[in-house]
Write an enzyme that holds these catalytic residues in place. Structure first.
Site, mmCIF file in Angstrom:
data_model
loop_
_atom_site.group_PDB
_atom_site.id
_atom_site.type_symbol
_atom_site.label_atom_id
_atom_site.label_comp_id
_atom_site.label_asym_id
_atom_site.label_seq_id
_atom_site.Cartn_x
_atom_site.Cartn_y
_atom_site.Cartn_z
ATOM 1 N N ASP A 21 0.389 -1.371 0.624
ATOM 2 C CA ASP A 21 0.326 0.060 0.233
ATOM 3 C C ASP A 21 1.189 1.614 0.284
ATOM 4 O O ASP A 21 0.600 2.365 -0.581
ATOM 5 C CB ASP A 21 -0.600 -0.780 0.995
ATOM 6 C CG ASP A 21 -1.890 -1.149 0.741
ATOM 7 O OD1 ASP A 21 -3.012 -1.019 -0.363
ATOM 8 O OD2 ASP A 21 -2.597 -1.790 1.796
ATOM 9 N N CYS A 74 6.451 -6.048 5.559
ATOM 10 C CA CYS A 74 5.426 -7.641 5.392
ATOM 11 C C CYS A 74 4.934 -7.586 4.097
ATOM 12 O O CYS A 74 3.825 -7.789 3.967
ATOM 13 C CB CYS A 74 4.549 -7.845 7.006
ATOM 14 S SG CYS A 74 3.557 -6.258 7.043
HETATM 15 C C1 PEP Z 1 0.339 -3.784 2.523
HETATM 16 O O1 PEP Z 1 0.250 -3.262 2.310
HETATM 17 O O2 PEP Z 1 2.060 -3.654 1.911
HETATM 18 C C2 PEP Z 1 0.250 -5.086 3.070
HETATM 19 C C3 PEP Z 1 1.491 -5.928 4.255
HETATM 20 O O3 PEP Z 1 -1.263 -5.543 3.421
HETATM 21 P P1 PEP Z 1 -2.368 -6.136 2.591
HETATM 22 O O4 PEP Z 1 -1.022 -6.739 1.318
HETATM 23 O O5 PEP Z 1 -2.749 -7.229 3.155
HETATM 24 O O6 PEP Z 1 -2.580 -4.703 2.054
HETATM 25 MG MG MG Z 2 -1.917 -2.851 3.393
#
Ligand code: PEP
Ligand code: MG
Length: 539
Positions: free
Chosen positions: A454, A501
């Site tokens: 994001d 992450c």
């Molecule tokens: C991100 O945005 O990098 C993340 C780990 O969350 P998601 O991919 O679940 O939006």
């Molecule tokens: Mg995210």
């Protein structure tokens, strides 16, 4: 014919094509003759029985493999298929000489219309379930057998316009060899699923998908991002040779699975797994996960017809915490909105859903949803080393509000005499605002986890699922790296640790840069763990 897209999950494979259209079947006959009415009604009843048997079998299989949430979807579908009103609606139409396949689709559509018009968002979301069940009965009547992904028997390459998490959840274990989709980017959910299943994926091929839809076999290269429809024997041989080579390479990484990753100058880097459900826990441990850096709780809410109770959430989080024991498990609170709809919550239509009521914003406004989750996490905290993490935070005010709600839940649980764990608090850094204001956040939390997926899309104004914006979807853009640098600097000064992450955490091209900036934890799709550990130990 060769089509190219985004190489979203590495690996090469050749397999037969299984097209998942996602669309409903077309009735082959509209009318029946008067003397066939009773016979056609009998056929309808048998078709319902056959569909119910298949659905129950799928539910049972999911239940025994630890996927209770996915199983609940199929159990609800059994009830819909057996609904007496559906049967009487179809019987009435068949007596008016409509074919049972046309009748069941029409009655299904009528019911779906009634559900869709309901104010309650949860009931409105049932419309798709009714359509799904009606089309399965119609398909059965037309003798095609079920066309859904749950019917995949021969291991095949799944070719589709798009695949939702609920689609991939239906695939029997080991039956999908690869994914090829028209939509999607490296960080869209189909890509994340492919990486955690350890299968190749080429996404975002756009209109070129048509060339693959008509093929019988396809050769997929998920690293290069290409797929060859009906490959000739020389191509098949070349792909098979590469597949063997890659298997040997992956086997050579086995020795890194269970080592503690440490750079050559002795810096300890924790390599953890991203999980979407408790059923992935054992696999993650086998790949060598030293913990869970991101447990995406939204799948628990999205892939089923009703919201999970506090008790059910407690059991899910508790099971993961218990299995990982001393090792840390970071549970991220519900992150819906944007492209993730939630049945059971009244989500108003928005002009810009990615910039809308999502993540922590929705949770803070919906205590009836948020508090049971916080209570479940706090209780499960007594069973292992759980940490909690808030998504989509834009400023310290939101973080404080979330923490206040957490403290309220803790107070309630303590006065109820419940066992509660200590549960450290962290925050995702996935909005540019959070990265820029990181200094304000450090005193409130024990850790940051950078959500590059994001963070990239909000920094570069580039939708993470749009296949035309490939150039702007990498974490190596200087603006994104600068925000990560600022985050790490603020964390270092504030005495807290930083993990990543987002998908960048498992990318060998980015890992050296992330460690240089001060990241000490990397959380990724489990099959990427051995390679990441090897790379870290060579830096
Ligand atoms: C991100 O945005 O990098 C993340 C780990 O969350 P998601 O991919 O679940 O939006
Ligand atoms: Mg995210």
């Amino acid at each position: 014919m060769k089509v190219t897209g985004v190489g979203a999950s590495e690996g090469v494979v050749v397999g037969s094509v299984f097209v998942h259209t996602g669309g409903g079947p077309e009735p082959e006959r509209q009318k029946i003759s008067e003397d066939a009415v009773e016979e056609e009604l009998g056929r309808f009843r048998r078709a319902v029985e056959a569909v119910v048997a298949k659905l129950s079998e799928t539910a049972q299989r999911l239940e025994t493999s630890g996927n209770a949430n996915e199983a609940a979807i199929f159990e609800a579908h059994v009830e819909l298929a057996e609904d007496p009103e559906l049967a009487s609606g179809v019987a009435e139409r068949v007596r008016d000489l409509q074919s049972p396949e046309a009748a069941v689709l029409a009655v299904g559509e009528e019911y779906a219309g009634v559900f869709a018009a309901m104010e309650d968002e949860y009931m409105a979301a049932r419309a798709d379930d009714v359509r799904d069940v009606a089309s399965q009965i119609a398909t059965e009547l037309m003798g095609h057998g079920a066309a859904g992904l749950d019917a995949l028997e021969t291991p095949s390459v799944v070719v589709a316009r798009d695949l939702a998490p609920s689609d991939t959840a239906r695939i029997p274990k080991g039956k999908a060899l690869a994914f090829v989709t028209a939509k999607g980017s490296k960080t869209s959910h189909v890509s994340i699923m492919a990486r955690s299943m350890g299968i190749p994926a080429v996404v975002g091929v756009g209109a070129a998908l048509d060339g693959v839809l008509e093929a019988r076999t396809v050769a997929v290269d998920g690293g290069e991002g290409c797929a060859i429809a009906d490959p000739d024997s020389a191509t098949v041989a070349a792909f098979e040779a590469r597949a063997e080579e890659m298997t040997a390479k992956s086997a050579a990484l086995d020795e890194y699975r269970h080592v503690e990753a440490r750079t050559r100058d002795g810096r300890r880097i924790e390599v953890a797994a991203n999980l979407g459900s408790a059923s992935e826990t054992e696999d993650a441990l086998e790949w060598g996960a030293e913990g869970v850096g991101l447990f995406r709780t939204e799948f628990l809410f999205m892939e089923r017809p009703e919201l999970p109770s506090e008790e059910e959430q407690y059991e899910t989080y508790g099971a993961v915490a218990h299995t990982f024991g001393e090792r840390p498990v970071i549970i991220r609170t519900l992150d819906v909105g944007g492209d993730k709809d939630l049945p059971g919550v009244d989500q108003p239509a928005e002009e810009n859903p990615f910039l809308g009521w999502r993540g922590i914003r929705m949770s803070l406004d919906t205590p009836s949803l948020f508090k049971p989750q916080l209570r479940a996490i706090l209780r499960a905290g007594s069973l292992g080393n759980l940490k909690i993490m808030f998504p989509m935070v834009a400023d310290v005010e939101e973080l404080r509000a979330a923490k206040a709600m957490l403290a309220e839940c803790r107070g309630e649980l303590e006065s109820e005499g419940a066992d509660v764990g200590s549960v450290e608090v962290g925050v995702m850094i996935e909005t540019p605002a959070a990265a820029i204001c990181a200094r304000d956040l450090t005193s409130e939390v024990s850790f940051f986890s950078v959500g590059t997926n994001d963070l990239i899309q909000y920094t570069l104004d580039a939708d993470r699922g749009n296949e035309r914006l490939r150039r702007l979807q990498g974490a190596d853009h200087p603006a994104v790296l600068e925000l990560i640098r600022m985050t790490c600097e603020a964390a270092r000064d504030g005495g807290i640790w930083v993990g990543v992450c987002g998908e960048a955490a498992g990318d060998p091209a980015l890992i050296p840069r992330l460690l240089e900036l001060g990241v000490t934890e990397l959380s990724m799709s489990a099959p990427s763990i051995p390679r990441a550990k090897k790379l870290v130990s060579e830096l």
